[in-house]
Design an enzyme around this catalytic site. Structure first.
Site, mmCIF file in Angstrom:
data_model
loop_
_atom_site.group_PDB
_atom_site.id
_atom_site.type_symbol
_atom_site.label_atom_id
_atom_site.label_comp_id
_atom_site.label_asym_id
_atom_site.label_seq_id
_atom_site.Cartn_x
_atom_site.Cartn_y
_atom_site.Cartn_z
ATOM 1 N N GLU A 138 8.380 6.298 14.735
ATOM 2 C CA GLU A 138 8.059 5.029 15.412
ATOM 3 C C GLU A 138 9.166 3.989 15.250
ATOM 4 O O GLU A 138 9.216 3.020 16.008
ATOM 5 C CB GLU A 138 6.729 4.459 14.896
ATOM 6 C CG GLU A 138 5.574 5.394 15.172
ATOM 7 C CD GLU A 138 4.206 4.737 15.120
ATOM 8 O OE1 GLU A 138 4.124 3.500 15.108
ATOM 9 O OE2 GLU A 138 3.217 5.478 15.095
ATOM 10 N N LYS A 166 8.419 -0.027 8.416
ATOM 11 C CA LYS A 166 9.034 1.267 8.075
ATOM 12 C C LYS A 166 10.531 1.224 8.384
ATOM 13 O O LYS A 166 11.346 1.763 7.622
ATOM 14 C CB LYS A 166 8.353 2.412 8.840
ATOM 15 C CG LYS A 166 6.938 2.726 8.402
ATOM 16 C CD LYS A 166 6.801 3.220 6.971
ATOM 17 C CE LYS A 166 7.345 4.600 6.744
ATOM 18 N NZ LYS A 166 7.007 5.098 5.370
#
Ligand code: NAD
Ligand code: DAU
Length: 360
Positions: A138, A166
Site C-alpha cells: 500500500e 507504513k
C-alpha cells in the site's frame, strides 16, 4: 542456532510465521515473541507452540524502549522480524494517531534497540545479525493502468493514514541502512488471507457474516482490485529474504492473483455452499442476497498489483498455494475454529462493527 525476536507474533501473519518457522526449523531455532496484545493480538493463536522450550512470549509495547532493550539484553538475538503494527485501513481513517505511534515510533524504537545491541566500536555491526521489516504494497499507492505493477523501484505514494505510517516506517529503515549501514531488509507484500485473520478484514469478515446470514457490506462498486496471497507463502518469502536475500535490499512479495472484491465475495459464497454438508442449517443462510453495497471507504485505493520478479529471481521464491486451494483451506480452518471466531467477535468487536457498519 538463530535466536529470533518476532514482534507482533500474536497477530494474523506473525502467528502464522511462528508456526511456519517451527514447522521448518523445529528445535534448531529460538523465538522470542514480543507483542502488546492489542485487540488484534491473541495468544490463543499460539496455543500449540507455547509449551516449546525454544519459544517464549514477552508482553511489551514496541514503543517502550526500556522493555525492548531488556529483551535484547535477555538473549543473544541475531534475527529480528518486525511485524507489530496497527494494520487496518478503516481504523486508520477513524484514528490515525495510534498508527503513527506504533508503526512509526515503534519501528524507530526497534531499530534503535537493535542498533544498540549489534553495533561494534568501529560502527560496523556484528556479523550475520539481521533485521527484517515487514511492510505492505500500500506504500506504493494505487494503480490505474491495468498493465501497471508495483516494482521495488515504484515511487512511494501512500494515501491512507495506515499506508502513510507504513511508508514512514519504511523510510526510517532505509535511513538506518543509508546512514549506519544497518543490516536490514524490507519486504512489501500484497493482501494476505488464511487462518487466524481477524474478521475486520475482507475475507474473514465475509465468511463469518455469510455463515450467520448477516449482510455482506461491499464498499463502493465492489470493483477495487487486491492481489491476494496465502499467508504461508508470505511467511516463506520473509524467511527466504532474510536468509538468502541481499542485505539492505527491498523485496516485493505477491503472487499475481488479482481479483475484484466482488469476485472474492462470490467465490466465498460459492465455496461455502459447496463445502457445507447438506442438512447443515448454515447452508440455508449463505446467499447472494446478503450482498449489500454500502458507502465507499474514504480515499479507497483502486488497485494493487505486485511484480514479484525480484524475489523470484534472487531467492527462488514462488507462491505454492493457488487461490482456489487457499480459500478452501481458509474456509475449512474457520469451520474448524468456530469457537475462536465466536470469542474474537464478542465484546469489543460488536462495538467496532456497529460503529463501522451501523449507519453505512
Ligand atoms: P494484525 O493486526 O493481525 O497483528 C498485529 C499484531 O501486532 C497484533 O498481535 C498486535 O497485538 C501487535 N501490536 C500492535 N501494536 C503493538 C505495539 N505497539 N507493540 C507490540 N505489539 C503490537 O496484523 P497483520 O495483518 O498480521 O500484519 C502484520 C504486519 O504485516 C504489519 O506490519 C502489516 O503492516 C504487514 N502486512 C500485512 C498484510 C495483510 O494483508 N494483513 C499485508 C502486507 C503487510
Ligand atoms: O495490501 C496489503 C494490505 O492489505 C495490508 O497492508 C493491510 O494491513 C491489510 O489490512 C490489507 O489492506 P486492505 O485495505 O486492502 O484490506 P481489507 O481486507 O480491509 O479490504 C480489502 C478490500 O475489500 C478493500 O478494497 C476494501 C474492501 N472491503 C473491506 C471490508 C472490510 C469491503 O468492500 N468491505 C468490507 O467490509
Amino acid at each position: 542456532m538463530h535466536t529470533y525476536l518476532v514482534t507482533g507474533g500474536a497477530g494474523f501473519i506473525g502467528s502464522n510465521y511462528i508456526h511456519y518457522m517451527f514447522k521448518k526449523y523445529g528445535d534448531d531455532i529460538r523465538i522470542i515473541n514480543v507483542d502488546k496484545l492489542t485487540y488484534a493480538g491473541n495468544l490463543e493463536n499460539l496455543r500449540d507452540v507455547e509449551g516449546r522450550a525454544n519459544y517464549s512470549f514477552v508482553k511489551a509495547d514496541v514503543c517502550d524502549a526500556a522493555a525492548i532493550d531488556a529483551v535484547f539484553a535477555s538473549a543473544d538475538i541475531d534475527r529480528v522480524v518486525h511485524f507489530a503494527a496497527e494494520s487496518h485501513v478503516d481504523r486508520s481513517i477513524e484514528d490515525p494517531g495510534v498508527f503513527v505511534k506504533t508503526n512509526v515510533l515503534g519501528t524507530l524504537t526497534m531499530l534503535n534497540a537493535a542498533k544498540k545491541a549489534w553495533e561494534l566500536c568501529d560502527g560496523s555491526f556484528r556479523p550475520d545479525h539481521k533485521f527484517l521489516h515487514v511492510s505492505t504494497d500500500e506504500v506504493y499507492g494505487s494503480l490505474t493502468d491495468e498493465k501497471d505493477y508495483f516494482y521495488e523501484t515504484t515511487k512511494y505514494d501512500p494515501h491512507s493514514p495506515y499506508s502513510a505510517s507504513k511508508a514512514s516506517s519504511d523510510f526510517m529503515v532505509k535511513a538506518f541502512i543509508d546512514t549506519y549501514r544497518f543490516p536490514a531488509n524490507i519486504t512489501n507484500c500484497s493482501n494476505n488471507y488464511g487462518p487466524y485473520q481477524f474478521p475486520e478484514k475482507l475475507i474473514p469478515l465475509m465468511i463469518n457474516n455469510a455463515l450467520h446470514g448477516v449482510k455482506l457490506p461491499v464498499y463502493g462498486d465492489g470493483k477495487n482490485v487486491r492481489d491476494w496471497l496465502y499467508v504461508e507463502d508470505h511467511c516463506k518469502g520473509i524467511d527466504l529474504v532474510q536468509e538468502k536475500g541481499r542485505l539492505f535490499e527491498t523485496y516485493n512479495i505477491g503472487g499475481h492473483n488479482e481479483r475484484q472484491n466482488i469476485q472474492i465475495i462470490h467465490t466465498i459464497i460459492d465455496t461455502l455452499k459447496e463445502m457445507l454438508p447438506d442438512g447443515d442449517p448454515r447452508k440455508e443462510l449463505v446467499s447472494e442476497d446478503l450482498i449489500t453495497y454500502v458507502t465507499d471507504r474514504k480515499g479507497h485505493d483502486r488497485r494493487y498489483a505486485i511484480a514479484p520478479d525480484k524475489i523470484k529471481a534472487e531467492v527462488g521464491w514462488y507462491p505454492e498455494t493457488c487461490f482456489e486451494e487457499g480459500i478452501r483451506k481458509t474456509i475449512a480452518w474457520y469451520f474448524d475454529h468456530e469457537d475462536w471466531m465466536a470469542r474474537v467477535t464478542s465484546g469489543a468487536y460488536q462495538t467496532y462493527y456497529e460503529e463501522m457498519y451501523g449507519n453505512r
